[in-house]
Write a protein that holds these residues in place. Structure first.
Motif, PDB file in Angstrom:
ATOM      1  N   ALA A 182     -12.705  27.961  25.827  1.00 28.23           N
ATOM      2  CA  ALA A 182     -12.166  27.808  27.177  1.00 28.23           C
ATOM      3  C   ALA A 182     -12.541  29.089  27.917  1.00 28.23           C
ATOM      4  N   PRO A 183     -12.417  29.129  29.237  1.00 31.07           N
ATOM      5  CA  PRO A 183     -12.727  30.373  29.948  1.00 31.07           C
ATOM      6  C   PRO A 183     -11.929  31.554  29.381  1.00 31.07           C
ATOM      7  N   GLY A 184     -12.643  32.561  28.885  1.00 28.50           N
ATOM      8  CA  GLY A 184     -11.993  33.750  28.330  1.00 28.50           C
ATOM      9  C   GLY A 184     -11.527  33.604  26.896  1.00 28.50           C
ATOM     10  N   VAL A 185     -11.712  32.434  26.278  1.00 28.25           N
ATOM     11  CA  VAL A 185     -11.263  32.207  24.901  1.00 28.25           C
ATOM     12  C   VAL A 185     -12.494  32.055  24.009  1.00 28.25           C
ATOM     13  N   THR A 186     -12.706  33.038  23.136  1.00 29.78           N
ATOM     14  CA  THR A 186     -13.925  33.125  22.337  1.00 29.78           C
ATOM     15  C   THR A 186     -13.603  32.976  20.857  1.00 29.78           C
ATOM     16  N   LEU A 187     -14.339  32.088  20.188  1.00 29.76           N
ATOM     17  CA  LEU A 187     -14.199  31.917  18.745  1.00 29.76           C
ATOM     18  C   LEU A 187     -15.363  32.615  18.060  1.00 29.76           C
ATOM     19  N   TYR A 188     -15.043  33.519  17.122  1.00 35.09           N
ATOM     20  CA  TYR A 188     -16.060  34.248  16.381  1.00 35.09           C
ATOM     21  C   TYR A 188     -16.335  33.558  15.048  1.00 35.09           C
ATOM     22  N   ALA A 189     -17.471  33.887  14.453  1.00 35.47           N
ATOM     23  CA  ALA A 189     -17.933  33.183  13.260  1.00 35.47           C
ATOM     24  C   ALA A 189     -17.015  33.383  12.061  1.00 35.47           C
ATOM     25  N   ASN A 190     -16.186  34.420  12.065  1.00 34.87           N
ATOM     26  CA  ASN A 190     -15.274  34.630  10.929  1.00 34.87           C
ATOM     27  C   ASN A 190     -13.948  33.897  11.103  1.00 34.87           C
ATOM     28  N   GLY A 191     -13.814  33.085  12.163  1.00 35.22           N
ATOM     29  CA  GLY A 191     -12.606  32.297  12.368  1.00 35.22           C
ATOM     30  C   GLY A 191     -11.550  32.972  13.212  1.00 35.22           C
ATOM     31  N   THR A 192     -11.875  34.106  13.826  1.00 38.66           N
ATOM     32  CA  THR A 192     -10.933  34.778  14.718  1.00 38.66           C
ATOM     33  C   THR A 192     -11.163  34.298  16.147  1.00 38.66           C
ATOM     34  N   VAL A 193     -10.082  33.963  16.836  1.00 38.93           N
ATOM     35  CA  VAL A 193     -10.182  33.589  18.240  1.00 38.93           C
ATOM     36  C   VAL A 193      -9.555  34.701  19.070  1.00 38.93           C
ATOM     37  N   VAL A 194     -10.253  35.095  20.132  1.00 39.01           N
ATOM     38  CA  VAL A 194      -9.785  36.166  21.011  1.00 39.01           C
ATOM     39  C   VAL A 194      -9.739  35.634  22.434  1.00 39.01           C
ATOM     40  N   ALA A 195      -8.563  35.724  23.047  1.00 40.95           N
ATOM     41  CA  ALA A 195      -8.405  35.356  24.449  1.00 40.95           C
ATOM     42  C   ALA A 195      -8.368  36.630  25.279  1.00 40.95           C
ATOM     43  N   SER A 196      -9.086  36.630  26.385  1.00 39.97           N
ATOM     44  CA  SER A 196      -9.123  37.786  27.275  1.00 39.97           C
ATOM     45  C   SER A 196      -9.337  37.319  28.707  1.00 39.97           C
ATOM     46  N   ASN A 197      -9.301  38.244  29.614  1.00 42.86           N
ATOM     47  CA  ASN A 197      -9.448  37.932  31.033  1.00 42.86           C
ATOM     48  C   ASN A 197     -10.889  37.507  31.322  1.00 42.86           C
ATOM     49  N   PHE A 314      -5.357  41.007  25.881  1.00 44.15           N
ATOM     50  CA  PHE A 314      -6.090  40.455  24.737  1.00 44.15           C
ATOM     51  C   PHE A 314      -5.102  39.805  23.774  1.00 44.15           C
ATOM     52  N   VAL A 315      -5.488  38.628  23.279  1.00 46.95           N
ATOM     53  CA  VAL A 315      -4.722  37.922  22.247  1.00 46.95           C
ATOM     54  C   VAL A 315      -5.682  37.609  21.112  1.00 46.95           C
ATOM     55  N   SER A 316      -5.333  38.006  19.885  1.00 48.85           N
ATOM     56  CA  SER A 316      -6.208  37.780  18.730  1.00 48.85           C
ATOM     57  C   SER A 316      -5.448  37.011  17.660  1.00 48.85           C
ATOM     58  N   ALA A 317      -6.060  35.917  17.176  1.00 46.34           N
ATOM     59  CA  ALA A 317      -5.388  35.071  16.192  1.00 46.34           C
ATOM     60  C   ALA A 317      -6.386  34.543  15.171  1.00 46.34           C
ATOM     61  N   ASP A 318      -5.898  34.313  13.972  1.00 43.99           N
ATOM     62  CA  ASP A 318      -6.684  33.685  12.914  1.00 43.99           C
ATOM     63  C   ASP A 318      -6.737  32.187  13.199  1.00 43.99           C
ATOM     64  N   TYR A 319      -7.946  31.656  13.349  1.00 44.01           N
ATOM     65  CA  TYR A 319      -8.088  30.238  13.680  1.00 44.01           C
ATOM     66  C   TYR A 319      -9.017  29.538  12.673  1.00 44.01           C
ATOM     67  N   ARG A 320      -8.889  29.933  11.408  1.00 33.66           N
ATOM     68  CA  ARG A 320      -9.643  29.242  10.356  1.00 33.66           C
ATOM     69  C   ARG A 320      -8.951  27.919  10.038  1.00 33.66           C
ATOM     70  N   ARG A 345      -1.954  27.326  12.020  1.00 32.58           N
ATOM     71  CA  ARG A 345      -3.286  27.645  12.544  1.00 32.58           C
ATOM     72  C   ARG A 345      -3.953  26.396  13.110  1.00 32.58           C
ATOM     73  N   ASN A 346      -3.868  25.295  12.369  1.00 33.06           N
ATOM     74  CA  ASN A 346      -4.547  24.074  12.814  1.00 33.06           C
ATOM     75  C   ASN A 346      -4.061  23.602  14.175  1.00 33.06           C
ATOM     76  N   ALA A 347      -2.788  23.850  14.471  1.00 31.87           N
ATOM     77  CA  ALA A 347      -2.196  23.330  15.713  1.00 31.87           C
ATOM     78  C   ALA A 347      -2.122  24.386  16.821  1.00 31.87           C
ATOM     79  N   LEU A 348      -2.742  25.553  16.615  1.00 29.42           N
ATOM     80  CA  LEU A 348      -2.702  26.573  17.668  1.00 29.42           C
ATOM     81  C   LEU A 348      -3.311  26.013  18.957  1.00 29.42           C
ATOM     82  N   PRO A 349      -2.607  26.128  20.075  1.00 33.50           N
ATOM     83  CA  PRO A 349      -3.161  25.643  21.344  1.00 33.50           C
ATOM     84  C   PRO A 349      -4.134  26.663  21.937  1.00 33.50           C
ATOM     85  N   VAL A 350      -5.267  26.858  21.241  1.00 31.10           N
ATOM     86  CA  VAL A 350      -6.177  27.952  21.598  1.00 31.10           C
ATOM     87  C   VAL A 350      -6.784  27.776  22.991  1.00 31.10           C
TER      88      VAL A 350
END
Length: 359
Positions: A182-197, A314-320, A345-350
């Motif tokens: 989503a805008p500002g919400v990035t998923l990295y290859a290790n399963g971490t999702v980071v939300a930012s402005n 910044f919001v950082s969460a495990d999204y594996r 984790r599965n139900a996180l509203p990322v």
């Protein structure tokens, strides 16, 4: 021999008994209504606007309470939600925003021998989400060793070594970006999702092979010279010439090894993005082929400094994601208790986590 056989029989019996105990299923009270319990463990310190941070953290927990299906009406567990000040990792950058975390602990309900119980302490399932730590969950290895000056090093190289180390410490690795959710919400290859402005740049900028290798060579040029000085002093103290010659002949310079590999790089490689692969051959470990982790440096422009320090940037969460098969396997290994962290984790509203980013 008889005593050994007796001991073996007892050991086998105990192992069988323990296996039997572990195999016993608990009766999970999955339908029993639970509570959403908020705990405040934020710490006060000089210079912190504690009231503002408490307001921010409380609003964050309320957002998760309203938006996460597992927390809206807890069933089968008490959701213990703990706000606490985070210990900043040495590799992280929190030069502006106030870091904190929210822990989610699932104290599940179960029957054991007909007695209703609630999991506590280490029995409960836990996870946490961090705030205002741009590299939480994604900060990887440093680009190279950054040894500080120590006793025995060349005194004339103390300042040059400190400067080269400081430059090299700017560079570290992160996983590649998997996708933008989503805008500002990035998923990295290790399963971490980071939300930012989304109106601000990412907290890192990728660097070129030329910039990364220059920082490595600058550091190791000074470091190798200092190591050679220390070795000369050591050799001078050896008792005989034969041993001195043996030690002197065995010395190899890391700088020379890196320089030889650097000279083999193609000129067009210098302007390409740098990747770090600790498994590749040689000592340089930097490539332009997209193999390994991204080599980056911190981008201070990621913060909106017009916002209060206690705002969430910044919001950082495990999204594996945990598969259905893995959820079942977890129950089999845990006396038929559900994997609440996996379900959480599965139900996180990322896709909606960008709503948390505001002044």
């Amino acid at each position: 021999m008889r005593r050994s056989l007796s001991f073996l029989a007892v050991a086998v019996g105990l192992c069988s008994l323990w296996a039997g105990v572990r195999a016993q299923s608990l009766e999970e009270l999955a339908g029993r209504p639970g509570r959403f319990i908020l705990e405040n463990n934020l710490t006060k310190r000089p210079g912190l606007d504690y009231a503002a941070l408490l307001e921010t953290a409380t609003a964050v927990t309320d957002w998760f309470h309203r938006n996460h299906p597992l927390l809206q009406s807890p069933r089968g567990f008490d959701a213990s939600v703990n706000m606490f000040a985070n210990l900043v990792h040495a590799d992280d950058v929190t030069e502006y925003g106030e870091p904190f975390s929210v822990g989610f602990s699932f104290h599940y309900f179960y029957l054991e021998k007909g007695v209703a119980k609630t999991a506590t302490d280490w029995l409960a399932h836990d996870t946490e989400i961090t705030f205002n730590q741009p590299f939480a969950g994604i900060s990887g290895a440093r680009l190279g060793e950054d040894k500080e000056f120590e006793e025995g090093d060349d005194p004339s190289l103390k300042e040059p070594l400190a400067q080269a180390s400081a430059r090299l410490r700017q560079y570290f690795t992160i996983p590649p970006i998997e996708k933008t959710l989503a805008p500002g919400v990035t998923l990295y290859a290790n399963g971490t999702v980071v939300a930012s402005n989304p109106k601000r740049p990412l907290p890192w900028t990728q660097v070129t092979v030329g910039e990364a290798t220059k920082a490595l060579l600058d550091y190791w040029k000074v470091r190798s010279a200092s190591d050679a000085y220390k070795m000369r002093k050591f050799i001078e103290g050896l008792p005989d010439e034969a041993t001195k010659k043996l030690y002197a002949a065995s010395q190899l310079s890391m700088y020379d090894a890196l320089l030889a590999e650097y000279k083999n790089l193609e000129p067009e490689d210098m302007d390409r993005p740098a990747y770090y692969d600790p498994h590749q051959r040689g000592s340089l470990l930097v490539n332009s082929m997209g193999i390994g982790a991204l080599v980056v440096k911190y981008n201070p422009e990621c913060w909106d400094r017009s916002w209060p320090r206690t705002s969430v940037q910044f919001v950082s969460a495990d999204y594996r994601i945990t598969s259905a098969a893995d959820l079942e396997e977890f129950k089999g290994r845990n006396r038929q208790i559900a994997d609440y962290v996996g379900l959480f984790r599965n139900a996180l509203p990322v896709e909606k986590m960008g709503e948390l980013i505001h002044p």
